[in-house]
Design a protein around this motif. Structure first.
Motif, PDB file in Angstrom:
ATOM      1  N   LEU A  39     -47.202 -13.574  25.456  1.00  0.00           N
ATOM      2  CA  LEU A  39     -46.877 -13.932  24.075  1.00  0.00           C
ATOM      3  C   LEU A  39     -46.835 -12.685  23.188  1.00  0.00           C
ATOM      4  O   LEU A  39     -45.948 -12.543  22.341  1.00  0.00           O
ATOM      5  N   LEU A  40     -47.782 -11.786  23.398  1.00  0.00           N
ATOM      6  CA  LEU A  40     -47.778 -10.542  22.630  1.00  0.00           C
ATOM      7  C   LEU A  40     -46.548  -9.703  22.948  1.00  0.00           C
ATOM      8  O   LEU A  40     -45.988  -9.046  22.072  1.00  0.00           O
ATOM      9  N   ASP A  41     -46.128  -9.718  24.205  1.00  0.00           N
ATOM     10  CA  ASP A  41     -44.940  -8.953  24.590  1.00  0.00           C
ATOM     11  C   ASP A  41     -43.687  -9.474  23.888  1.00  0.00           C
ATOM     12  O   ASP A  41     -42.781  -8.711  23.552  1.00  0.00           O
ATOM     13  N   THR A  42     -43.627 -10.807  23.673  1.00  0.00           N
ATOM     14  CA  THR A  42     -42.444 -11.354  23.001  1.00  0.00           C
ATOM     15  C   THR A  42     -42.356 -10.902  21.547  1.00  0.00           C
ATOM     16  O   THR A  42     -41.275 -10.932  20.961  1.00  0.00           O
ATOM     17  N   ILE A  43     -43.468 -10.482  20.982  1.00  0.00           N
ATOM     18  CA  ILE A  43     -43.475 -10.059  19.584  1.00  0.00           C
ATOM     19  C   ILE A  43     -42.880  -8.659  19.433  1.00  0.00           C
ATOM     20  O   ILE A  43     -42.437  -8.284  18.339  1.00  0.00           O
ATOM     21  N   LYS A  44     -42.837  -7.890  20.515  1.00  0.00           N
ATOM     22  CA  LYS A  44     -42.418  -6.495  20.414  1.00  0.00           C
ATOM     23  C   LYS A  44     -40.996  -6.355  19.877  1.00  0.00           C
ATOM     24  O   LYS A  44     -40.729  -5.516  19.019  1.00  0.00           O
ATOM     25  N   ARG A  45     -40.077  -7.193  20.376  1.00  0.00           N
ATOM     26  CA  ARG A  45     -38.683  -7.061  19.926  1.00  0.00           C
ATOM     27  C   ARG A  45     -38.510  -7.479  18.472  1.00  0.00           C
ATOM     28  O   ARG A  45     -37.879  -6.747  17.692  1.00  0.00           O
ATOM     29  N   PRO A  46     -39.022  -8.646  18.052  1.00  0.00           N
ATOM     30  CA  PRO A  46     -38.926  -8.959  16.622  1.00  0.00           C
ATOM     31  C   PRO A  46     -39.597  -7.899  15.748  1.00  0.00           C
ATOM     32  O   PRO A  46     -39.095  -7.591  14.661  1.00  0.00           O
ATOM     33  N   ALA A  47     -40.704  -7.351  16.228  1.00  0.00           N
ATOM     34  CA  ALA A  47     -41.392  -6.318  15.442  1.00  0.00           C
ATOM     35  C   ALA A  47     -40.515  -5.076  15.306  1.00  0.00           C
ATOM     36  O   ALA A  47     -40.455  -4.451  14.230  1.00  0.00           O
ATOM     37  N   LEU A  48     -39.829  -4.696  16.398  1.00  0.00           N
ATOM     38  CA  LEU A  48     -38.926  -3.543  16.329  1.00  0.00           C
ATOM     39  C   LEU A  48     -37.773  -3.813  15.370  1.00  0.00           C
ATOM     40  O   LEU A  48     -37.384  -2.933  14.585  1.00  0.00           O
ATOM     41  N   LEU A  49     -37.226  -5.021  15.412  1.00  0.00           N
ATOM     42  CA  LEU A  49     -36.133  -5.365  14.504  1.00  0.00           C
ATOM     43  C   LEU A  49     -36.597  -5.336  13.046  1.00  0.00           C
ATOM     44  O   LEU A  49     -35.874  -4.860  12.164  1.00  0.00           O
ATOM     45  N   MET A  50     -37.804  -5.841  12.806  1.00  0.00           N
ATOM     46  CA  MET A  50     -38.326  -5.816  11.443  1.00  0.00           C
ATOM     47  C   MET A  50     -38.590  -4.380  10.991  1.00  0.00           C
ATOM     48  O   MET A  50     -38.311  -4.025   9.831  1.00  0.00           O
ATOM     49  N   GLU A  51     -39.106  -3.555  11.876  1.00  0.00           N
ATOM     50  CA  GLU A  51     -39.349  -2.147  11.533  1.00  0.00           C
ATOM     51  C   GLU A  51     -38.029  -1.453  11.185  1.00  0.00           C
ATOM     52  O   GLU A  51     -37.952  -0.664  10.235  1.00  0.00           O
ATOM     53  N   THR A  52     -36.996  -1.742  11.964  1.00  0.00           N
ATOM     54  CA  THR A  52     -35.680  -1.164  11.685  1.00  0.00           C
ATOM     55  C   THR A  52     -35.121  -1.689  10.368  1.00  0.00           C
ATOM     56  O   THR A  52     -34.491  -0.949   9.603  1.00  0.00           O
ATOM     57  N   LEU A  53     -35.349  -2.977  10.100  1.00  0.00           N
ATOM     58  CA  LEU A  53     -34.894  -3.558   8.836  1.00  0.00           C
ATOM     59  C   LEU A  53     -35.505  -2.818   7.657  1.00  0.00           C
ATOM     60  O   LEU A  53     -34.815  -2.500   6.679  1.00  0.00           O
ATOM     61  N   HIS A  54     -36.800  -2.518   7.737  1.00  0.00           N
ATOM     62  CA  HIS A  54     -37.468  -1.787   6.655  1.00  0.00           C
ATOM     63  C   HIS A  54     -36.918  -0.371   6.529  1.00  0.00           C
ATOM     64  O   HIS A  54     -36.829   0.168   5.416  1.00  0.00           O
ATOM     65  N   ALA A  55     -36.554   0.235   7.656  1.00  0.00           N
ATOM     66  CA  ALA A  55     -35.998   1.587   7.609  1.00  0.00           C
ATOM     67  C   ALA A  55     -34.600   1.591   6.983  1.00  0.00           C
ATOM     68  O   ALA A  55     -34.214   2.557   6.302  1.00  0.00           O
ATOM     69  N   LEU A  56     -33.835   0.515   7.200  1.00  0.00           N
ATOM     70  CA  LEU A  56     -32.482   0.433   6.647  1.00  0.00           C
ATOM     71  C   LEU A  56     -32.472  -0.018   5.193  1.00  0.00           C
ATOM     72  O   LEU A  56     -31.513   0.248   4.457  1.00  0.00           O
ATOM     73  N   GLU A  57     -33.523  -0.689   4.768  1.00  0.00           N
ATOM     74  CA  GLU A  57     -33.551  -1.314   3.445  1.00  0.00           C
ATOM     75  C   GLU A  57     -33.289  -0.337   2.295  1.00  0.00           C
ATOM     76  O   GLU A  57     -32.433  -0.610   1.428  1.00  0.00           O
ATOM     77  N   PRO A  58     -33.969   0.816   2.230  1.00  0.00           N
ATOM     78  CA  PRO A  58     -33.704   1.717   1.091  1.00  0.00           C
ATOM     79  C   PRO A  58     -32.271   2.224   1.050  1.00  0.00           C
ATOM     80  O   PRO A  58     -31.717   2.448  -0.032  1.00  0.00           O
ATOM     81  N   HIS A  59     -31.651   2.399   2.208  1.00  0.00           N
ATOM     82  CA  HIS A  59     -30.259   2.847   2.229  1.00  0.00           C
ATOM     83  C   HIS A  59     -29.331   1.740   1.719  1.00  0.00           C
ATOM     84  O   HIS A  59     -28.320   2.020   1.064  1.00  0.00           O
ATOM     85  N   HIS A  60     -29.696   0.487   2.019  1.00  0.00           N
ATOM     86  CA  HIS A  60     -28.914  -0.634   1.510  1.00  0.00           C
ATOM     87  C   HIS A  60     -28.978  -0.683  -0.009  1.00  0.00           C
ATOM     88  O   HIS A  60     -27.947  -0.818  -0.699  1.00  0.00           O
ATOM     89  N   TYR A  61     -30.181  -0.541  -0.572  1.00  0.00           N
ATOM     90  CA  TYR A  61     -30.320  -0.573  -2.028  1.00  0.00           C
ATOM     91  C   TYR A  61     -29.701   0.668  -2.666  1.00  0.00           C
ATOM     92  O   TYR A  61     -29.188   0.602  -3.791  1.00  0.00           O
ATOM     93  N   ALA A  62     -29.748   1.789  -1.964  1.00  0.00           N
ATOM     94  CA  ALA A  62     -29.111   2.998  -2.493  1.00  0.00           C
ATOM     95  C   ALA A  62     -27.607   2.802  -2.620  1.00  0.00           C
ATOM     96  O   ALA A  62     -26.981   3.263  -3.592  1.00  0.00           O
ATOM     97  N   LEU A  63     -27.019   2.101  -1.659  1.00  0.00           N
ATOM     98  CA  LEU A  63     -25.581   1.828  -1.737  1.00  0.00           C
ATOM     99  C   LEU A  63     -25.278   0.885  -2.900  1.00  0.00           C
ATOM    100  O   LEU A  63     -24.281   1.062  -3.616  1.00  0.00           O
TER     101      LEU A  63
END
Length: 581
Positions: free
Chosen positions: A430-454
């Motif tokens: 169950l913990l292993d299944t969280i890794k991919r959503p967690a990576l996607l969420m981490e990437t979302l946070h990394a992309l977020e400021p660039h989205h607002y900058a645009l």
């Protein structure tokens, strides 16, 4: 108002179609489309597998003299849908069964040139079956996906189109109402086509990666020969692309019908609505495919920093913390962002709960083992106090040690094995299944400021960097995909956690039930007349009545929980008092 269109029953194998309706496709079973599963297909019996028209029975590709443009457009719709249904039936009834190792059918030519039936009998002892199945069931599941479901849908669609065309077809009645039919069928169309089209690239990749065995070569040769006699498709990949092509063609076919339909026609507005709806379905599927490609890219790169570097961007701190949301953000975008953030918090809380559950379960198992060991230590001290030794024995005392050393110790070992070999691995999964959503969420946070900058970019200062635009597109697509898929993932995650907790509770209940049984059996064996198994108070009273003198010499009696805990549980005492809560 046109009368409602009722679906006809599935066509029987024995039905002979008329020349104007040349292609009734008969499914292998009467199961509903949603229940079709390639893993449940049985070997085809010796019977007709597919009805297919000879070339002379199909409609002409060009409108004959005197045929109106609108009638020709409607006939093109039904003709092409029949051909499409025939291709899907070819996959369902030939390619898929043969892929699983069933005997390939052999086409039998029509009895006469006027006949519109083309039947298939079964080949006996063919090289394909002798070489074994060319694919595993997992291969077939990936390659053919939900094609049987699409075939069932197209079967029904053809039959209902023939009714909806009304007097356009010979023997039909009433005004055509194709628009009404499309509006009714489109909601049922989106989900299966979304499922198939988004998986089609992976399907072809898997097909091309299959080991080139003699069985697979014989399969391709056999199915190609059969397909050439029943379809214009050359090989399996050209058949697998059919649903992708067909969905895109519906809008073109409807557009041609609309262009030739007078405003006075009762179905004109329905045709317009149907075209808009089918275009929306195509757009949603394309958008879903694009989102999945972005998710695949994120997962393939593995690190948000690497993804930004790939787009020529650097790491920027999260904009949303302490900064006002740009005014250009729509309410729908804000609500979607908030929903995704809430689901992220649920994932974090579930992650923490799973880790805490694993840790506390291991500690609880150790406490049960410690309790049993302490009871054994107390028994040794008690034996010395009452003078037991090599020359002095007690059957009652020996029976007590058997319960502690053999029965309770075994229960503790079994419990430890269950937790370590079943519960902990399941929690780890169950913990292993969280890794991919967690990576996607981490990437979302990394992309977020660039989205607002645009969004805050001033057009007067020129065009924004291409990387910034790509990051914004990726952010919106990733957020939408998370918003779509996380609810189902969270439901499954919570179900998994609930199952683990329920399993642990079952093991705990069984442990205490078994402990109770062991102590109750010992009580019944050792009790004297007048003594009752009536709870912890009675257990302690009887013990002190027998061993009051010895109790004064046992310092461990100050820890009453060790004296009475397990006997009290066996006698139905309160675990809170005994230190077992």
């Amino acid at each position: 108002m046109p009368s409602p269109i009722l679906p006809p029953p599935y066509l029987s194998l024995s039905r002979t179609p008329s020349p104007d309706k040349p292609l009734p496709i008969t499914p292998l079973s009467t199961a509903s489309p949603s229940s079709v599963d390639v893993s449940t297909l049985d070997s085809p019996s010796r019977r007709d597998l597919i009805d297919s028209p000879p070339p002379s029975a199909t409609l002409p590709s060009k409108a004959p003299s005197g045929l109106s443009k609108r009638t020709h457009a409607l006939l093109e719709l039904i003709e092409s849908e029949r051909a499409y249904a025939s291709d899907l039936a070819l996959i369902r009834n030939i390619h898929l069964p043969v892929a699983l190792g069933h005997e390939p059918p052999i086409p039998t030519p029509p009895e006469s040139s006027s006949s519109s039936i083309r039947t298939l009998s079964t080949a006996s002892g063919s090289s394909t079956t002798l070489l074994g199945p060319p694919m595993t069931r997992d291969d077939a599941r990936i390659i053919f996906s939900n094609l049987p479901e699409l075939a069932e849908f197209s079967d029904e669609f053809v039959a209902r189109l023939e009714i909806a065309l009304g007097s356009v077809l010979p023997n039909g009645e009433g005004e055509d109402r194709v628009g009404v039919l499309f509006i009714e069928m489109i909601p049922r169309m989106e989900s299966p086509y979304m499922h198939y089209i988004t998986r089609h690239p992976a399907s072809l990749t898997h097909l091309n990666s299959l080991p080139q065995t003699p069985a697979l070569a014989a399969y391709h040769a056999t199915t190609r020969t059969l397909a050439q006699q029943l379809s214009n498709a050359w090989d399996l990949p050209s058949l697998l692309i059919k649903p992708v092509q067909r969905l895109l063609k519906y809008a073109l076919l409807l557009h041609a019908i609309i262009e030739a339909t007078p405003d006075s026609h009762g179905d004109k507005e329905n045709l317009r609505r149907a075209k808009a709806k089918v275009e929306a379905v195509s757009h949603a599927i394309n958008e879903g495919q694009r989102r999945r490609e972005i998710v695949k890219e994120v997962l393939a790169v593995g690190k948000p920093a690497e993804l930004l570097k790939k787009k020529g961007l650097g790491i920027v701190g999260r904009v949303r913390s302490g900064v006002t949301t740009p005014r250009s953000i729509s309410r729908a975008d804000s609500e979607e962002t908030e929903r995704v953030m809430q689901m992220e918090r649920h994932i974090h809380l579930t992650d923490e709960f799973i880790q805490r559950l694993a840790k506390e379960t291991v500690e609880w198992v150790k406490s049960v083992q410690t309790l049993t060991s302490a009871l054994r230590s107390w028994a040794e001290g008690f034996g010395r106090v009452i003078g037991l030794g090599p020359d002095v024995t007690s059957e009652a005392f020996d029976a007590f040690l058997v319960v502690v050393d053999n029965q309770l110790a075994t229960l503790c070992v079994d419990l430890d094995v269950l937790v370590r070999e079943q519960l902990l691995p399941q929690l780890r999964l169950l913990l292993d299944t969280i890794k991919r959503p967690a990576l996607l969420m981490e990437t979302l946070h990394a992309l977020e400021p660039h989205h607002y900058a645009l969004l805050q970019h001033n057009p007067a200062k020129g065009r924004p960097p291409s990387g910034l635009n790509e990051a914004s597109i990726a952010y919106v697509a990733l957020r939408a995909q998370l918003g779509t898929e996380l609810p189902a993932y969270l439901t499954l995650l919570h179900d998994g956690v609930t199952l683990c907790v329920a399993r642990l509770a079952k093991w705990q209940a069984r442990l205490w039930r078994d402990v109770r049984t062991r102590w109750s059996d010992l009580w019944d064996a050792l009790r004297v007349e007048g003594e009752m198994n009536a709870g912890s108070e009675e257990t302690e009273r009887v013990w002190r009545a027998r061993w009051e003198e010895a109790a004064h010499d046992l310092s461990v009696t100050r820890r009453r929980n060790y004296i009475t805990a397990i006997p009290d549980r066996r006698a139905g005492g309160r675990c809170e008092r005994d230190g077992l809560a």
